[in-house]
Design an enzyme around this catalytic site. Structure first.
Site, short mmCIF file in Angstrom:
data_model
loop_
_atom_site.label_atom_id
_atom_site.label_comp_id
_atom_site.label_asym_id
_atom_site.label_seq_id
_atom_site.Cartn_x
_atom_site.Cartn_y
_atom_site.Cartn_z
N GLU A 214 0.87 -1.18 0.00
CA GLU A 214 0.00 0.00 0.00
C GLU A 214 0.91 1.22 0.00
O GLU A 214 1.55 1.53 1.01
CB GLU A 214 -0.92 -0.01 1.22
CG GLU A 214 -1.77 -1.26 1.37
CD GLU A 214 -2.75 -1.47 0.23
OE1 GLU A 214 -2.91 -0.56 -0.60
OE2 GLU A 214 -3.37 -2.54 0.17
N CYS A 248 -2.32 8.76 3.18
CA CYS A 248 -1.93 8.23 1.86
C CYS A 248 -3.01 8.45 0.81
O CYS A 248 -2.71 8.44 -0.39
CB CYS A 248 -1.59 6.75 1.96
SG CYS A 248 -2.93 5.72 2.63
#
Length: 465
Positions: A214, A248
């Protein structure tokens, strides 16, 4: 600090424990998840305080919303649906093989490793652990070395609530992280930036360890010509300045028709004043921890300023006791594509705003760059939404808001291309940490023996082979 020998010993202990209990019962899995929820709920105030210490200042409401509530919600969702997830799934059998039966059996992988980042140190360590425990695995977690107070608390609480052979937290520095990623896990999940993600992938490749990465990226927010600018500004501001942009999936830059650029800037001014009436000095605005991170962000802004970019600061820099600092929300208008601000994930409170020709130009801009972890589009037009979904690629898509897809436990969370590989959360996470094993049960009376040699051509023709 955990050295390589201790790390190997912990891994070996979990391997042995898994071998002794390779398929935990539904009751066992639910009980482990309940302990994780109790750990988080009972020690909520200690968790918030530790994160605040690591950040210099973290808005308490943001820690409650993005660290505590998300983990508790994930546990509730997993416990509620776990019986169905564990159930074998029937598979259709071709008529030539009937009356044989087929199913997919979902089996734990073994020992799962999780490498967590510093921006959401509790959330991004425990959310994948929820999925791994639900799938029946043993779990080792390496928290970030940049959040020492949270990592130490996590290790203490894990030891109190779990047998180390079930779940353990191994704090340590970069060398510990390297040794951790080189262990022969049955699956390894890493959350962080792409540079370190490549190092983790190389280390995992030595054992052919399956990995989930990720990695974040340049998440765009597109404002369509029909969008309400006040609403778009409010939702982009929320997504961008939650955790001071250190998310993120935060909006990384905004793409808007050039004719509406001025109105959008004014809308952003109003929203930031409403969100933070005491400015960046208020309790609701989070600090950017770490001198290296602040220096990186300031260098980005300095480069853009040197190239003549228009800067609009929506607050003041605030120095904190102990050396930390709050960096203000700042709009950067029409930066050059070659600037670091437009080439690297910002991961901070700077927000480039680019005026484009039209909606088509915005989509072209998105497609010209690496595929992001998320994409936000503000439009009520069905045709524009269809084109967003069919002509772009990203980890997730949100229309008329930001971030909230990650708060839906039933939606997979993950990236594509430069923003990562693989997804977890909810059933997608259960499957990520499971082996879907093909099972075929042959009937006692069957006709497959007719296909034994010597082959009969007339029979093959009759069967359409």
């Amino acid at each position: 600090m955990t050295d390589a020998r201790e790390l190997q010993a912990q891994f070996d202990a979990q391997r042995r424990a898994f071998a002794a209990e390779p398929y935990p019962t539904l009751a066992t899995r639910r009980e482990r998840l309940a302990r994780l929820a109790t750990l988080t709920r009972r020690h909520r105030d200690e968790i918030i305080a530790a994160i605040g210490e690591d950040f210099g200042h973290r808005a308490e409401a943001e820690s409650r919303l993005a660290e505590i509530a998300t983990v508790l919600q994930a546990v509730r969702h997993a416990r509620r649906h776990l019986r169905r997830w564990m159930r074998p799934r029937r598979a259709a059998v071709p008529w030539r093989l009937q009356p044989g039966r087929a199913r997919v059996h979902r089996q734990p992988l073994g020992v799962v490793g999780i490498i967590a980042p510093s921006n959401y140190p509790w959330n991004l360590a425990w959310l994948p652990a929820v999925d791994a425990l639900a799938a029946g695995n043993r779990v080792l977690i390496k928290p970030s070395e940049h959040t020492p107070a949270t990592s130490a608390l996590m290790a203490r609480l894990a030891e109190r609530y779990f047998d180390p052979a079930e779940l353990a937290v191994v704090p340590g520095d970069v060398e510990t992280a390297r040794a951790f990623s080189a262990l022969p896990f049955d699956h390894l999940l890493f959350t962080g930036n792409a540079r370190i993600g490549r190092e983790v992938a190389r280390a995992a490749a030595a054992h052919l360890t399956p990995i989930t990465l990720e990695l974040g990226g340049k998440t765009p927010a597109i404002i369509g010509p029909d969008a309400d600018l006040s609403h778009a500004a409010e939702r982009i501001a929320f997504g961008k300045w939650l955790n001071a942009g250190q998310t993120c999936i935060a909006p990384d830059h905004v793409l808007i028709d050039a004719s509406r650029l001025g109105d959008f800037i004014e809308a952003m001014r109003r929203v930031v004043n409403d969100f933070y009436p005491r400015g960046t000095a208020g309790e609701d605005y989070t600090a950017v921890p770490g001198e290296h991170q602040r220096a990186r962000l300031e260098a980005m802004l300095d480069e853009a300023r040197d190239h003549g970019c228009r800067m609009i600061a929506l607050g003041e820099r605030v120095e904190l006791p102990g050396g930390g600092a709050k960096l203000p929300p700042t709009l950067v208008i029409d930066p050059n594509e070659g600037l670091a601000l437009m080439q690297e994930e910002i991961f901070g409170p700077w927000l480039p705003v680019l005026g484009v020709r039209d909606f088509d130009a915005a989509l072209a801009h998105v497609n010209a760059g690496p595929r992001p972890l998320a994409l936000y589009a503000f439009t009520d037009d069905a045709e524009r939404r269809r084109r967003v979904l069919e002509t772009t690629h990203s980890g997730g898509v949100v229309f008329n808001d930001t971030l909230w897809h990650n708060a839906v436990p039933a939606l997979p969370f993950g990236g594509v291309g430069e923003s990562g590989m693989g997804a977890y959360q909810g059933e997608a996470g259960f499957l990520r940490f499971s082996l879907e094993r093909s099972v075929f049960l042959q009937a006692r009376r069957n006709a497959v023996g007719l296909l034994n040699p010597p082959y009969r051509r007339w029979l093959l023709r009759l069967l359409g082979l």
